[in-house]
Design a protein around this motif. Structure first.
Motif, short mmCIF file in Angstrom:
data_model
loop_
_atom_site.label_atom_id
_atom_site.label_comp_id
_atom_site.label_asym_id
_atom_site.label_seq_id
_atom_site.Cartn_x
_atom_site.Cartn_y
_atom_site.Cartn_z
N ARG A 7 44.67 4.58 -55.32
CA ARG A 7 46.13 4.53 -55.47
C ARG A 7 46.79 5.09 -54.22
O ARG A 7 46.29 6.03 -53.61
CB ARG A 7 46.60 5.31 -56.69
N VAL A 47 50.89 3.09 -56.36
CA VAL A 47 50.52 1.68 -56.29
C VAL A 47 49.00 1.54 -56.24
O VAL A 47 48.34 2.20 -55.43
CB VAL A 47 51.15 1.03 -55.04
N ARG A 48 48.47 0.70 -57.12
CA ARG A 48 47.02 0.44 -57.12
C ARG A 48 46.65 -0.31 -55.85
O ARG A 48 47.26 -1.31 -55.49
CB ARG A 48 46.67 -0.36 -58.38
N LEU A 79 48.25 -7.50 -62.29
CA LEU A 79 49.30 -6.51 -62.47
C LEU A 79 49.38 -6.21 -63.97
O LEU A 79 49.40 -7.13 -64.78
CB LEU A 79 50.63 -7.05 -61.96
N GLU A 108 53.34 -1.89 -64.31
CA GLU A 108 53.24 -1.71 -62.87
C GLU A 108 54.26 -2.59 -62.16
O GLU A 108 54.61 -3.68 -62.64
CB GLU A 108 51.84 -2.08 -62.38
N ALA A 145 50.86 -4.06 -56.93
CA ALA A 145 49.44 -3.79 -56.67
C ALA A 145 49.05 -4.57 -55.43
O ALA A 145 49.62 -5.63 -55.13
CB ALA A 145 48.57 -4.19 -57.86
N GLN A 181 45.63 -5.87 -52.85
CA GLN A 181 44.18 -6.06 -52.68
C GLN A 181 43.91 -6.54 -51.25
O GLN A 181 44.53 -7.49 -50.78
CB GLN A 181 43.64 -7.09 -53.67
#
Length: 447
Positions: free
Chosen positions: A11, A102-103, A135, A143, A146, A148
């Motif tokens: 995170r 935030v992931r 999400l 959320e 996110a 990646q």
């Protein structure tokens, strides 16, 4: 489909302002029931002569610059919450629900080839879906963002997922521009100070209208049912690049002007109107006669950005960060779009709606109610904008992306962004029964 392995889930947490709770407006509220935006950006090694840094260094730069960006855009690090005491939905940026950050997912794939994914006109839908994070939006708190980052064979993918009640398309690109500028330490290119106070969107009815809209489309909060779930099959998607020359020729044909110097019989269309008209006519022709008869009504739907519009008093700032879009719906008889001058007829109908929306931008603010009665098999939806400079703003320091695509697409959806050279990227999702015919009609009309 390539295999994508998750290496790390962490995170990015930044200090948040105290007591910052932003209540959603009536323009935000419908998106609680249709929340997901997923976009992937593909960076190919050596594209444009730019060398990528080592993957670990690249991830560290993205993580650090994301933290700096979230400090400037605190709603992205918050949560969409339900305030039981008032019946509002809000973005909690500071409370116990909003402080989770935030992931940030790090992944790798040895068999997902960046050059192929970026170069093929036909999307590898399964691969694109694996390169963006999910999400958590099925219930509130939800959320907002996110991220990646995936190491590919010959490149890198940056995928984002965002909550549509917090951002619209323009806000997505404002975020990506700010993040990219921070990553390459380019203060001059950073987004100007933004406002995310929903009170600046002066909609008659105010907070009570927002609450009633929320009750209408998300009556079971904190559960947030998705009114537009994904299709059970992965529908084909294809990307077309419409060059500046093609656009100019298309506008000439629609206006009645020819290369022989014949004067125009109608004003020249905008790039958006020209491409939307071509997509609509191609959609109708691809479904005729199997699914659309000449006597059927057919529809095209798109959004307009309400920022700066004189129909809202006072006008909403151009730097407003949130969801600030309303709907436009155009109806025509299929036979008119099937005619020889069908694209021009489509353009004229779309242009009339654009003029209506410019004068009364809030006229179709409750767009979800309007779309609910339209036969979806006769509706084409246009998203994005010819003004979204996707390939200019998303340079994180190792060159512009080789490809960017919206991953969340449904049947009959067309998504637009500007290309690097003055053209427009047109990405289309169509059912397999009609996709080949659509492609043929669309391409033939550009020649």
């Amino acid at each position: 489909m390539p295999t994508v392995n998750i290496v790390e889930v962490g995170r990015v947490v930044v200090p948040q302002p105290e007591d910052l709770v932003v209540r959603l407006s009536a323009l935000d509220a419908p998106w609680v029931a249709n929340p997901l935006i997923q976009r992937v950006l593909l960076f190919v090694d050596d594209a444009g002569g730019q060398q990528h840094p080592p993957f670990e260094s690249l991830v560290a730069s993205l993580r650090a610059s994301l933290a700096a960006t979230l400090a400037r855009l605190p709603p992205l690090a918050g949560r969409v919450v339900f305030l039981r005491s008032t019946g509002d939905a809000a973005i909690d940026c500071s409370g116990p629900e909003g402080g989770g950050g935030v992931r940030f997912v790090v992944a790798e794939s040895d068999d997902a080839d960046a050059r192929r994914l970026a170069g093929d006109a036909d999307h590898d839908v399964g691969a694109f879906e694996a390169l963006v994070p999910e999400l958590k939006v099925d219930a509130l708190p939800a959320e907002v963002l996110a991220v990646q980052v995936t190491r590919l064979k010959g490149g890198v993918a940056v995928g984002v997922a965002l909550h549509h009640a917090v951002v619209d398309g323009r806000s997505v690109w404002m975020f990506l521009q700010a993040w990219a500028a921070s990553c390459r330490s380019d203060d001059a290119a950073a987004v100007a100070t933004v406002t995310f106070d929903r009170a600046v969107v002066a909609i008659p009815g105010g907070e009570e209208l927002a609450r009633s809209t929320l009750r209408k489309y998300a009556p079971n909060l904190p559960l947030a049912a998705n009114l537009f779930p994904r299709a059970p099959i992965k529908l084909p998607r294809r990307t077309f690049t419409v060059t500046a020359k093609h656009i100019h020729q298309l506008k000439q044909c629609m206006s009645g002007q020819t290369t022989s110097g014949k004067p125009a019989t109608a004003p020249m269309s905008s790039s958006f109107v020209a491409i939307a008209a071509l997509a609509w006519a191609s959609f109708v022709r691809s479904k005729h006669p199997a699914a659309i008869a000449a006597w059927h009504d057919v529809y095209v739907f798109f959004f307009i950005d309400c920022r700066g519009r004189p129909g809202i008093d006072p006008p909403v700032s151009e730097n407003y960060f949130g969801t600030c879009i309303t709907g436009c719906l155009v109806k025509a008889m299929a036979r008119d779009l099937l005619a020889v001058d069908g694209v021009a007829a489509a353009a004229a109908a779309i242009q009339r709606e654009v003029r209506r929306a410019a004068e009364d931008p809030l006229g179709l603010w409750d767009w979800m109610d309007i779309v609910s009665w339209v036969p979806l098999d006769r509706l084409v939806g246009i998203n994005g904008s010819t003004r979204f400079k996707a390939y200019e703003v998303a340079d994180f320091g190792w060159g512009a992306p080789s490809r960017t695509e919206l991953v969340t697409m449904t049947d009959g959806r067309v998504v637009l962004v500007a290309t690097k050279s003055g053209g427009v990227q047109v990405s289309v999702c169509m059912h397999p029964d009609h996709s080949t015919a659509f492609n043929s009609h669309f391409i033939d009309s550009l020649c």
